[in-house]
Design an enzyme around this catalytic site. Structure first.
Site, PDB file in Angstrom:
ATOM      1  N   MET A   1       0.663  11.504  -0.939  1.00  0.00           N
ATOM      2  CA  MET A   1       0.073  12.711  -0.356  1.00  0.00           C
ATOM      3  C   MET A   1       0.705  13.947  -0.990  1.00  0.00           C
ATOM      4  O   MET A   1       1.925  13.983  -1.208  1.00  0.00           O
ATOM      5  CB  MET A   1       0.318  12.724   1.158  1.00  0.00           C
ATOM      6  CG  MET A   1      -0.262  11.510   1.873  1.00  0.00           C
ATOM      7  SD  MET A   1       0.052  11.612   3.659  1.00  0.00           S
ATOM      8  CE  MET A   1      -0.383   9.940   4.147  1.00  0.00           C
TER       9      MET A   1
ATOM     10  N   MET B   1      -3.980  10.400  -2.028  1.00  0.00           N
ATOM     11  CA  MET B   1      -4.585  11.423  -1.167  1.00  0.00           C
ATOM     12  C   MET B   1      -4.132  12.764  -1.711  1.00  0.00           C
ATOM     13  O   MET B   1      -3.267  13.462  -1.143  1.00  0.00           O
ATOM     14  CB  MET B   1      -4.136  11.214   0.287  1.00  0.00           C
ATOM     15  CG  MET B   1      -4.745   9.963   0.907  1.00  0.00           C
ATOM     16  SD  MET B   1      -3.958   9.448   2.436  1.00  0.00           S
ATOM     17  CE  MET B   1      -2.654   8.403   1.749  1.00  0.00           C
TER      18      MET B   1
ATOM     19  N   ASP C   1       1.042   5.146   0.172  1.00  0.00           N
ATOM     20  CA  ASP C   1       0.276   6.341   0.554  1.00  0.00           C
ATOM     21  C   ASP C   1       0.868   7.576  -0.104  1.00  0.00           C
ATOM     22  O   ASP C   1       1.943   8.042   0.273  1.00  0.00           O
ATOM     23  CB  ASP C   1       0.283   6.487   2.082  1.00  0.00           C
ATOM     24  CG  ASP C   1      -0.708   5.543   2.717  1.00  0.00           C
ATOM     25  OD1 ASP C   1      -0.337   4.839   3.674  1.00  0.00           O
ATOM     26  OD2 ASP C   1      -1.853   5.490   2.246  1.00  0.00           O
TER      27      ASP C   1
ATOM     28  N   ASP D   1      -8.116   1.295   6.302  1.00  0.00           N
ATOM     29  CA  ASP D   1      -6.781   1.879   6.345  1.00  0.00           C
ATOM     30  C   ASP D   1      -6.707   2.883   7.497  1.00  0.00           C
ATOM     31  O   ASP D   1      -7.384   3.905   7.477  1.00  0.00           O
ATOM     32  CB  ASP D   1      -6.547   2.601   5.004  1.00  0.00           C
ATOM     33  CG  ASP D   1      -5.220   3.293   4.920  1.00  0.00           C
ATOM     34  OD1 ASP D   1      -4.950   3.896   3.867  1.00  0.00           O
ATOM     35  OD2 ASP D   1      -4.447   3.247   5.886  1.00  0.00           O
ATOM     36  N   GLY D   2      -5.879   2.494   8.505  1.00  0.00           N
ATOM     37  CA  GLY D   2      -5.652   3.441   9.603  1.00  0.00           C
ATOM     38  C   GLY D   2      -5.967   2.816  10.948  1.00  0.00           C
ATOM     39  O   GLY D   2      -7.126   2.491  11.207  1.00  0.00           O
TER      40      GLY D   2
ATOM     41  N   HIS E   1       0.858  -1.195   0.000  1.00  0.00           N
ATOM     42  CA  HIS E   1       0.000   0.000   0.000  1.00  0.00           C
ATOM     43  C   HIS E   1       0.888   1.237   0.000  1.00  0.00           C
ATOM     44  O   HIS E   1       1.722   1.422   0.898  1.00  0.00           O
ATOM     45  CB  HIS E   1      -0.897  -0.020   1.242  1.00  0.00           C
ATOM     46  CG  HIS E   1      -1.921   1.059   1.279  1.00  0.00           C
ATOM     47  ND1 HIS E   1      -3.114   0.990   0.601  1.00  0.00           N
ATOM     48  CD2 HIS E   1      -1.919   2.256   1.919  1.00  0.00           C
ATOM     49  CE1 HIS E   1      -3.817   2.094   0.835  1.00  0.00           C
ATOM     50  NE2 HIS E   1      -3.123   2.879   1.625  1.00  0.00           N
TER      51      HIS E   1
ATOM     52  N   GLY F   1      -3.689  11.338   6.190  1.00  0.00           N
ATOM     53  CA  GLY F   1      -2.583  12.290   6.299  1.00  0.00           C
ATOM     54  C   GLY F   1      -1.399  11.755   7.067  1.00  0.00           C
ATOM     55  O   GLY F   1      -0.247  12.077   6.751  1.00  0.00           O
TER      56      GLY F   1
ATOM     57  N   GLY G   1       0.328   8.260   9.494  1.00  0.00           N
ATOM     58  CA  GLY G   1       0.214   6.928  10.078  1.00  0.00           C
ATOM     59  C   GLY G   1       0.209   7.037  11.592  1.00  0.00           C
ATOM     60  O   GLY G   1       0.382   8.121  12.153  1.00  0.00           O
TER      61      GLY G   1
HETATM   62  C1  DX5 Z   1      -3.332   7.772   6.484  1.00  0.00           C
HETATM   63  C2  DX5 Z   1      -2.532   6.597   5.974  1.00  0.00           C
HETATM   64  C3  DX5 Z   1      -2.371   5.615   7.122  1.00  0.00           C
HETATM   65  C4  DX5 Z   1      -1.422   4.500   6.827  1.00  0.00           C
HETATM   66  C5  DX5 Z   1      -1.549   3.363   7.830  1.00  0.00           C
HETATM   67  O1  DX5 Z   1      -3.477   8.700   5.468  1.00  0.00           O
HETATM   68  O2  DX5 Z   1      -3.196   6.007   4.870  1.00  0.00           O
HETATM   69  O3  DX5 Z   1      -3.642   5.111   7.419  1.00  0.00           O
HETATM   70  O4  DX5 Z   1      -1.686   4.007   5.582  1.00  0.00           O
HETATM   71  O5  DX5 Z   1      -1.454   3.884   9.084  1.00  0.00           O
HETATM   72  P1  DX5 Z   1      -1.199   2.973  10.394  1.00  0.00           P
HETATM   73  O6  DX5 Z   1       0.202   3.293  10.810  1.00  0.00           O
HETATM   74  O7  DX5 Z   1      -2.247   3.413  11.347  1.00  0.00           O
HETATM   75  O8  DX5 Z   1      -1.349   1.527  10.002  1.00  0.00           O
HETATM   76 ZN    ZN Z   2      -3.516   4.638   2.745  1.00  0.00          ZN
END
Ligand code: DX5
Ligand code: ZN
Length: 214
Positions: A40, A71, A38, A174-175, A36, A146, A148
Site C-alpha cells: 500500500m 494497492m 499487501d 481478499d478481505g 499474500h 486498505g 485488514g
Molecule cells: C485489504 C487487505 C486485507 C487483508 C486481509 O486491503 O488486502 O483484505 O489482505 O484482511 P483480513 O484480515 O480481513 O483477512
Molecule cells: Zn490483499
C-alpha cells in the site's frame, strides 16, 4: 469439471512484524499455498505498508510463492522492482491503471511472473472483461482495500459467480475471509482465499488453514 483445489494465501498484513520470519515459517509449516503481500502506498489507499525492499528480504527466507497485491497508484512504475525482488505473482488494481491496463499486464508478463488484476467491491467486471485472456488471476476484493480486519461484503458474491461463468483462471478473494465466508465464496466460484486476521489471529495456524479449505 472437477472441483478446483482451494488455495490458501495468508496475508502478512495481519502478521506480527516484530517476528516476521517466525510468522512466515509458521504458516509455511501449516500448509498454506502462497504468501499474500499487501502493498500500500498511502495514495491509492489511505495506508502505507511494505515495498520491494521487504519482498526481497522475505524472498530469502521462504520458498512459498509470493503473491504481491499492489494497492498503489501507477503500478506500471513498480512492476520491475517487485519482479526483481522475487514476487511470483503481481496483481495490480484496474482502477489504478488509468486506461492502460493492457500495457501494465504486458509489463508484468514480460517478467514471466503470474499476472493478476484486482477490482474494488464497487468496480464492475466490465473493467476487465476485454483483458481476461491476458490475465492469470482475478482478485475480487471482498472489503474496501486498505486495512485488514474488516467485515466481509456479501454483495460481492454475485460478481464472483458472474466472473466464473466467463473466466477459468484463478479467482482470488481478499478481505473478511473466515470459514463461513470461505464457504460462500468457494460456492460462488472463488478458488484462492486470502486471509490475514483469521489465520494469524489463531493459536493453531494449520487448523485455521484447514478450516478455510473446508
Ligand atoms: C485489504 C487487505 C486485507 C487483508 C486481509 O486491503 O488486502 O483484505 O489482505 O484482511 P483480513 O484480515 O480481513 O483477512
Ligand atoms: Zn490483499
Amino acid at each position: 469439471m472437477a472441483p478446483r483445489k482451494v488455495k490458501i494465501a495468508p496475508s502478512l498484513l495481519a502478521a506480527d512484524f516484530t517476528r516476521l520470519a517466525a510468522e512466515i515459517e509458521k504458516v509455511e509449516k501449516a500448509g498454506c499455498d502462497s504468501l499474500h503481500l499487501d502493498v500500500m502506498d498511502g495514495h491509492f489507499v489511505p495506508n502505507i505498508t511494505i515495498g520491494p525492499f521487504i519482498v526481497k528480504a522475505i524472498r530469502k527466507i521462504t520458498r512459498l510463492p509470493l503473491d504481491a497485491h499492489l494497492m498503489i497508484e501507477n503500478p506500471d512504475r513498480y512492476v520491475s522492482s517487485f519482479a526483481e525482488a522475487g514476487a511470483d505473482h503481481i496483481t495490480v488494481h484496474a482502477e489504478a491503471c488509468r486506461g492502460n491496463l493492457s500495457g501494465v499486464l504486458r509489463a508484468i508478463r514480460s517478467y514471466k511472473v503470474g499476472c493478476g488484476v484486482s477490482l474494488k467491491p464497487a468496480t464492475g467486471l466490465s473493467e476487465i472483461l476485454p483483458f481476461l485472456s491476458e490475465i492469470d488471476m482475478v482478485l475480487l476484493m471482498t472489503v474496501n482495500p486498505g486495512f485488514g480486519g474488516q467485515s466481509f461484503m456479501p454483495e460481492v458474491l454475485p460478481k464472483i459467480t458472474e466472473l466464473r461463468k466467463v473466466f477459468q483462471g484463478d479467482i482470488e478473494v481478499d478481505g473478511g475471509i473466515n470459514p463461513e465466508t470461505s464457504r460462500q465464496t468457494v460456492a460462488a466460484g472463488a478458488n484462492v482465499l486470502v486471509a490475514g486476521t483469521y489465520i494469524f489471529g489463531k493459536p493453531d495456524a494449520r487448523k485455521a488453514i484447514e478450516e478455510l479449505r473446508g
